[in-house]
Design an enzyme around this catalytic site. Sequence first.
Site, PDB file in Angstrom:
ATOM      1  N   GLY A 152       0.848  -0.960  -0.121  1.00 41.15           N
ATOM      2  CA  GLY A 152      -0.287   0.404  -0.403  1.00 41.15           C
ATOM      3  C   GLY A 152       0.393   1.340  -0.055  1.00 41.15           C
ATOM      4  O   GLY A 152       1.209   1.731  -0.950  1.00 41.15           O
ATOM      5  N   CYS A 153       0.662   2.019   1.323  1.00 42.09           N
ATOM      6  CA  CYS A 153       1.856   3.630   1.208  1.00 42.09           C
ATOM      7  C   CYS A 153       2.951   3.071   0.797  1.00 42.09           C
ATOM      8  O   CYS A 153       3.484   4.204   0.583  1.00 42.09           O
ATOM      9  CB  CYS A 153       1.112   3.833   3.106  1.00 42.09           C
ATOM     10  SG  CYS A 153      -0.119   4.117   3.122  1.00 42.09           S
TER      11      CYS A 153
END
Length: 216
Positions: A152-153
């Site tokens: 994700g991030c």
Amino acid sequence: MELPADDAWLVRGYGQGAIEPGERPALLVVDLQYAFTDPDFPLGGAALVERAVENTARVAAAAREVGVPVYQTVVAWREDGSDIGLWPLKLPRLRDVALGSRWAQVDARVWDDSDVLLVKKWPSFFHGTPLHSLLTTARRDTVIVTGCMTSGCVRATVVDAFSNGYRTLVPEDCVGDQGREGHESNLRDVHRRYAEVTCADDVIEYFQHVPEEVPA
């Protein structure tokens, strides 16, 4: 990271070279906050994230020792949720990660008061923060991306680092995710396209050879 000879992307021309780090690195620590590191929170306590905390702490200490700047980010919002955007549609528990709460605090194991802390609202460390401007002002040419989540991030930050022209390293043992499949598949993919996937020990060794002063 070594890709297998029969990797479908490799045989079609991806991942043909290595990204060599430059002389002015910065360390980016993505979301190693208690929401994701403390098992008392529903999203926290994954084994790979715990490993990332332990190894990022080592890398961050080595960076500070030689004057490599450390930039930390957490994802957090106002208590009324007015700046949370679409996150609750997929991750409703993120509503509890309010500014000022324990869940929005950087895990003490990776924090030092010399670090720069920026709060973000979206996956990438770059999106909506002054990170790019700060790196430009500090004349950084290389970023080492650590933290969570890999799929994700971390991945979003790696893609934006590449898009902004930074040589990008990702130490595999300094990033973590909820499960190994997403962790490994995303690392393979960014290694094919955007970054050099390495390890904590190699990054620490690299820091030992960074010049103290590099002309602008």
